[in-house]
Design an enzyme around this catalytic site. Structure first.
Site, PDB file in Angstrom:
ATOM      1  N   PRO A 125      -5.294 -10.519  17.198  1.00  0.00           N
ATOM      2  CA  PRO A 125      -4.533 -11.522  16.663  1.00  0.00           C
ATOM      3  C   PRO A 125      -5.331 -12.243  15.684  1.00  0.00           C
ATOM      4  CG  PRO A 125      -4.040 -11.045  18.798  1.00  0.00           C
ATOM      5  CD  PRO A 125      -5.405 -10.023  18.607  1.00  0.00           C
ATOM      6  N   LYS A 172      -1.166  -3.706   5.122  1.00  0.00           N
ATOM      7  CA  LYS A 172      -1.041  -3.066   6.654  1.00  0.00           C
ATOM      8  C   LYS A 172      -2.149  -3.600   7.536  1.00  0.00           C
ATOM      9  CE  LYS A 172       0.724   1.070   4.590  1.00  0.00           C
ATOM     10  NZ  LYS A 172       0.302   0.919   3.171  1.00  0.00           N
ATOM     11  N   ASP A 226       0.923  -5.484   0.746  1.00  0.00           N
ATOM     12  CA  ASP A 226       0.954  -4.410   1.530  1.00  0.00           C
ATOM     13  C   ASP A 226      -0.569  -3.976   1.989  1.00  0.00           C
ATOM     14  OD1 ASP A 226       1.322  -1.993   2.852  1.00  0.00           O
ATOM     15  OD2 ASP A 226       1.769  -0.834   1.160  1.00  0.00           O
ATOM     16  N   ARG A 256       4.763   5.399  -8.320  1.00  0.00           N
ATOM     17  CA  ARG A 256       4.399   6.145  -9.330  1.00  0.00           C
ATOM     18  C   ARG A 256       5.693   6.582 -10.138  1.00  0.00           C
ATOM     19  NH1 ARG A 256       1.321  10.354  -5.371  1.00  0.00           N
ATOM     20  NH2 ARG A 256       2.605   9.033  -4.068  1.00  0.00           N
ATOM     21  N   ASP A 264      -5.347  -5.577  13.145  1.00  0.00           N
ATOM     22  CA  ASP A 264      -6.547  -5.967  13.794  1.00  0.00           C
ATOM     23  C   ASP A 264      -6.135  -6.945  15.178  1.00  0.00           C
ATOM     24  OD1 ASP A 264      -9.383  -6.900  14.256  1.00  0.00           O
ATOM     25  OD2 ASP A 264      -9.484  -6.162  12.181  1.00  0.00           O
ATOM     26  N   ALA A 279      19.275   7.372  -3.073  1.00  0.00           N
ATOM     27  CA  ALA A 279      20.704   7.192  -2.875  1.00  0.00           C
ATOM     28  C   ALA A 279      20.725   7.761  -1.353  1.00  0.00           C
ATOM     29  CB  ALA A 279      21.404   8.126  -3.722  1.00  0.00           C
TER      30      ALA A 279
HETATM   31  O1  NUP Z   1       4.943   4.628   5.064  1.00  0.00           O
HETATM   32  C1  NUP Z   1       4.524   4.369   4.149  1.00  0.00           C
HETATM   33  N1  NUP Z   1       4.514   5.211   2.779  1.00  0.00           N
HETATM   34  C2  NUP Z   1       4.197   4.431   1.585  1.00  0.00           C
HETATM   35  O2  NUP Z   1       4.144   5.188   0.681  1.00  0.00           O
HETATM   36  C3  NUP Z   1       4.061   2.948   4.030  1.00  0.00           C
HETATM   37  C4  NUP Z   1       3.692   2.361   2.650  1.00  0.00           C
HETATM   38  N2  NUP Z   1       3.228   1.071   2.497  1.00  0.00           N
HETATM   39  N3  NUP Z   1       3.503   3.288   1.569  1.00  0.00           N
HETATM   40  C5  NUP Z   1       3.163   2.512   0.314  1.00  0.00           C
HETATM   41  O3  NUP Z   1       4.250   2.660  -0.737  1.00  0.00           O
HETATM   42  C6  NUP Z   1       2.087   3.374  -0.537  1.00  0.00           C
HETATM   43  O4  NUP Z   1       0.850   2.856   0.105  1.00  0.00           O
HETATM   44  C7  NUP Z   1       2.400   3.257  -1.983  1.00  0.00           C
HETATM   45  O5  NUP Z   1       2.130   1.956  -2.403  1.00  0.00           O
HETATM   46  C8  NUP Z   1       3.876   2.904  -1.927  1.00  0.00           C
HETATM   47  C9  NUP Z   1       4.593   4.418  -2.271  1.00  0.00           C
HETATM   48  O6  NUP Z   1       4.011   4.660  -3.687  1.00  0.00           O
HETATM   49  P1  NUP Z   1       4.739   5.981  -4.441  1.00  0.00           P
HETATM   50  O7  NUP Z   1       4.517   7.218  -3.600  1.00  0.00           O
HETATM   51  O8  NUP Z   1       6.243   5.744  -4.886  1.00  0.00           O
HETATM   52  O9  NUP Z   1       3.833   6.190  -5.616  1.00  0.00           O
END
Ligand code: NUP
Length: 217
Positions: free
Chosen positions: A67, A62, A60, A194, A65, A180
């Site tokens: 190409p 994200k 992840d 978390r 930048d 769900a």
């Molecule tokens: O829109 C997004 N929301 C998000 O929380 C896109 C993400 N990639 N994340 C990632 O998902 C965030 O960086 C974290 O790694 C995970 C969610 O973690 P938690 O909130 O369940 O602890």
């Protein structure tokens, strides 16, 4: 990524031993482990290869930048052993296309962020989310990232992308979303961080989410 438990662990811990311990504990309960900047910056890119022993790895980063830089980043991440990379869509068609082409060459996956799960995503991102979803579908990315905190948006995004692309959805647990509800809205995998890795018993926490998902299928 095999669609089995429909659960992805977001492993945002900082210590590599802890990351390995949790990954081992949740083996079989998660279809993939998502690693991002917190773990990789704290413990090095080689953690990806180590965790790949336990599940598919989604990086992840994200990526957002031009190409050429996007391609250089994705090459490094795939070389490190990741099966998929999350890229931003707002940078536009050319930045996305180069990632999708590279992933196709290497038999890997690209997931494109549409609208994020946190409240601030409503400031700017939500307006672009549907356009980004359409672009991801046009370019035949593997899937999109859509917010578990807004199942109604998951439904909208599913209508736009059809059934060819997957949806992976973060925001379950700590951010208030329900596994769900998100699955019922049309997501393929929920992403949970978390609620699993801060639990005293990560395996049980993961198992409980998987049974919640199974109950609505
Ligand atoms: O829109 C997004 N929301 C998000 O929380 C896109 C993400 N990639 N994340 C990632 O998902 C965030 O960086 C974290 O790694 C995970 C969610 O973690 P938690 O909130 O369940 O602890």
């Amino acid at each position: 990524m095999e669609k089995n438990t429909r659960l992805i662990l977001a492993l945002d811990v900082l210590d590599s031993d802890e990351a390995i311990r949790i990954s081992e504990a949740v083996t079989g309960h998660v279809d993939a482990i998502k690693v991002g900047y917190p773990l990789v910056l704290a413990s090095g890119l080689q953690i990806i290869g180590k965790l790949a022993e336990y599940a598919s790895i989604i990086a992840d980063f994200k990526v957002a930048d031009i190409p050429n830089t996007n391609r250089l980043i994705c090459e490094q991440v795939f070389d490190a052993g990741a099966d998929a990379v999350i890229v931003q869509g707002f940078t536009g068609h050319d930045s996305l296309e180069i990632c999708v082409d590279l992933a196709r060459e290497r038999n890997k996956d690209i997931f494109v962020v549409t609208e994020m799960s946190h409240p601030g995503a409503l400031d700017l991102m939500q307006d672009a989310g549907e356009k980004i979803a359409r672009m991801a579908a046009d370019q035949k990315a593997s899937g999109v990232v859509a917010p578990a905190t807004r199942p109604e948006r998951v439904k909208e995004i599913r209508k736009i992308i059809g059934n060819e692309l997957a949806i992976i959805s973060p925001g379950v647990g700590a951010q208030g979303g329900s596994a769900a509800d998100t699955i019922m809205a049309g997501t393929d995998w929920v992403i949970v961080g978390r609620k699993i890795y801060q639990s005293d018993d990560p395996a049980k926490a993961a198992k409980d989410i998987v049974s919640e998902i199974k109950d609505v299928l």
